[in-house]
Design an enzyme around this catalytic site. Structure first.
Site, PDB file in Angstrom:
ATOM      1  N   GLU A  44      34.276  43.817  56.108  1.00 40.39           N
ATOM      2  CA  GLU A  44      33.308  42.917  55.485  1.00 40.39           C
ATOM      3  C   GLU A  44      32.427  42.325  56.572  1.00 40.39           C
ATOM      4  O   GLU A  44      32.922  41.700  57.511  1.00 40.39           O
ATOM      5  CB  GLU A  44      34.041  41.799  54.730  1.00 40.39           C
ATOM      6  CG  GLU A  44      34.915  42.305  53.582  1.00 40.39           C
ATOM      7  CD  GLU A  44      35.731  41.191  52.947  1.00 40.39           C
ATOM      8  OE1 GLU A  44      35.795  40.092  53.545  1.00 40.39           O
ATOM      9  OE2 GLU A  44      36.298  41.416  51.876  1.00 40.39           O
ATOM     10  N   SER A  62      46.020  36.427  46.768  1.00 41.41           N
ATOM     11  CA  SER A  62      45.492  37.050  45.563  1.00 41.41           C
ATOM     12  C   SER A  62      46.561  38.011  45.045  1.00 41.41           C
ATOM     13  O   SER A  62      47.099  38.811  45.813  1.00 41.41           O
ATOM     14  CB  SER A  62      44.204  37.810  45.880  1.00 41.41           C
ATOM     15  OG  SER A  62      43.606  38.302  44.695  1.00 41.41           O
TER      16      SER A  62
END
Length: 530
Positions: free
Chosen positions: A304, A456
């Site tokens: 990212e 998550s």
């Protein structure tokens, strides 16, 4: 039996130099002063015996010299307390600071996050040359000192060992640091507010990271990474007691484990492979292989191009996966209890480290509830809308909205740790189980600390046909994940899990403001070194 080579400093001549001077008969002999074990001074004696006395009294030990004294016991600085008063001890430590004043020199000796004051003063066991020698040893050099432990009348506030000081009788330099340091440790640990008030220097983040080995010596860094080690140990111990098995998964994989384009592609012989975004596929395959409950600790990679305070391209994942009996909330309960045990362990066993970090980065103590607060996504959206945020029912949470929600939850429920359940299906990975009662939502969840996501997770799809449909929907090449999908064709129990970012947990527990502070050698789009 080997010849000993000493490098002279501050009036301590080397043996080789004296031999050369002896050969020059016409040259006037130089007088050599040194401190004898009794503290007296002699002049003009250049015998080998004298040089050995000088060498063993105070000298610089070369890297190639091995001094074997099996009876010498090195004492840890943290163990220097009033109980050891009047004992003659040996300590190996770094010179943190030195200050010469007349016939004495004050040293602060540092060993990791602990330090103690030492005094070298002209007297029975030390000469003027020895005081001068000690004063000239460069900061950050490693020294061995023989000293008497002395109680002090007033506490030494600037040191961790406040009740005692060392009266040095001998000092040896084991490894000498260069005179010019890239940064000063006292500047690197100074709180920003204090520096502004007093007009003193602080060290910016890039300078710290460019000279990371020096920065890691600071008391703050030492405390951070000892606490981080504690997080890993508590994570392992808690899950092992719960019947989990630790596994190791591949980091070079054939398909993007999380889907999407945020993967590092690597050349793999005559084809391409990827660095694992998570151990997701493999820990699920272990559940299919009847391991029932598994966890792993290891690096994960995210390509990212994000330079925020909380994103890294490589970080340590603490991953959990487990089969459940009736409802995926069994997984949530197991993970939240693990986190609570970590928080308790840090609170009870790492107060020294927490207080050390708080001196430089003040923060409120971390609060958590038992049982952990669990909110549904729709409740969170309602709270944000009430606070003036405009967002759709199926919109993902932005970072500012996450932080705002964290503040709202803290005000209402007085906790820094909570679970957000039932995320919209559209914002979750392909292997996430849809909510059977509402296909717009999913059996998935995130966990938050101080308003920022640290985990998550979800119930996973364990049916091969549904998994194929969801992968196709996310435009994933089915051929590349064939082995993963096939593992569910032969019977798989319902299961779920999650992935925790170690660096984020440490950052948020300590109330720090940048994840690079809790990554020993951080990797981001702009940094590949050191």
């Amino acid at each position: 039996g080997r010849p000993v080579r000493a490098i002279g400093l501050s009036g301590a001549p080397a043996a080789a130099d004296l031999k050369k001077k002896k050969k020059k008969k016409k040259k006037k002999e130089e007088e050599v002063q040194f401190a004898s074990p009794a503290g007296g001074e002699r002049e003009g004696d250049k015998s080998f015996e004298v040089i050995l006395k000088l060498f063993f009294f105070f000298s610089l030990l070369c890297v190639c010299v091995c001094v074997c004294e099996p009876d010498r016991l090195l004492v840890r600085v943290q163990d220097l307390t009033a109980d050891k008063a009047e004992q003659l001890i040996w300590v190996r430590a770094r010179i943190h600071t030195s200050r010469a004043k007349g016939k004495q020199c004050f040293l602060v000796l540092r060993q990791q996050q602990f330090n103690v004051q030492a005094l070298v003063a002209v007297g029975d066991r030390a000469s003027k040359q020895m005081v001068k020698f000690a004063a000239n040893v460069t900061k950050e050099s490693i020294v061995d000192v023989e000293a008497v432990v002395k109680k002090v009348e007033q506490k030494i506030e600037s040191c961790s060992q406040q009740d005692v000081e060392l009266h040095v009788e001998r000092i040896f330099v084991i490894s000498q640091a260069e005179a010019r340091l890239p940064l000063q440790l006292e500047d690197a640990v100074r709180p920003e507010g204090e520096a502004d008030e007093e007009g003193r220097a602080t060290v910016n983040q890039d300078t710290k990271l460019d000279n990371r080995v020096i920065d890691l010596r600071t008391t703050t860094s030492q405390a951070i990474f000892r606490l981080q080690s504690g997080v890993c140990q508590l994570f392992r111990d808690t899950l092992t007691k719960k019947g989990f098995v630790e596994i190791q998964t591949p980091k070079i994989i054939s398909a993007a484990s999380e889907g999407g384009a945020n993967v590092f592609t690597v050349s793999y012989f005559k084809t391409s492979a990827y660095l694992a975004q998570s151990p997701q596929l493999y820990k699920q395959m272990c559940i299919c292989a009847d391991f029932d409950k598994v966890f792993c600790v290891g690096p994960v990679f995210r390509a990212e191009d994000s330079n925020t305070h909380r994103h890294l391209t490589e970080f340590v994942g603490l991953d959990i996966e487990m089969a459940f009996n009736y409802h995926y909330h069994e997984v949530i309960d197991s993970i939240t209890d693990t986190m609570v045990q970590i928080f308790k362990g840090l609170r009870d066993n790492f107060q020294t480290e927490i207080q050390t970090v708080n001196k430089q980065y003040p923060s409120e103590p971390f609060k958590f509830l038992e049982p952990t607060l669990r909110l549904e996504y729709t409740e969170a959206v309602a709270m944000l809308r009430q606070a003036g945020v405009e967002m759709g029912d199926e919109d993902d949470l932005s970072t500012p909205n996450e932080k705002l929600l964290g503040r709202l939850v803290k005000e209402k429920y007085d906790t820094d740790f909570y679970v957000l359940d039932k995320y919209p299906l559209s914002v979750r990975p392909f292997y996430t189980m849809p909510d059977p009662s509402d296909p717009k939502y999913s059996n998935s969840y995130d966990m938050f600390m101080r308003g920022e996501e640290i985990l998550s997770g979800a119930q996973r799809i364990h049916d091969a046909q549904l998994l194929t449909e969801r992968a196709s929907h996310h435009q994933i090449d089915l051929e590349k994940i064939k082995a993963y999908i096939d593992s569910f064709r032969y019977g798989a129990p319902p299961h779920g899990g999650g992935g925790i970012g170690l660096e984020r947990v440490c950052m948020l527990y300590l109330g720090l403001h940048n994840v690079r502070q809790t990554s020993m050698f951080p990797r981001d789009p702009k940094r590949l070194t050191p």
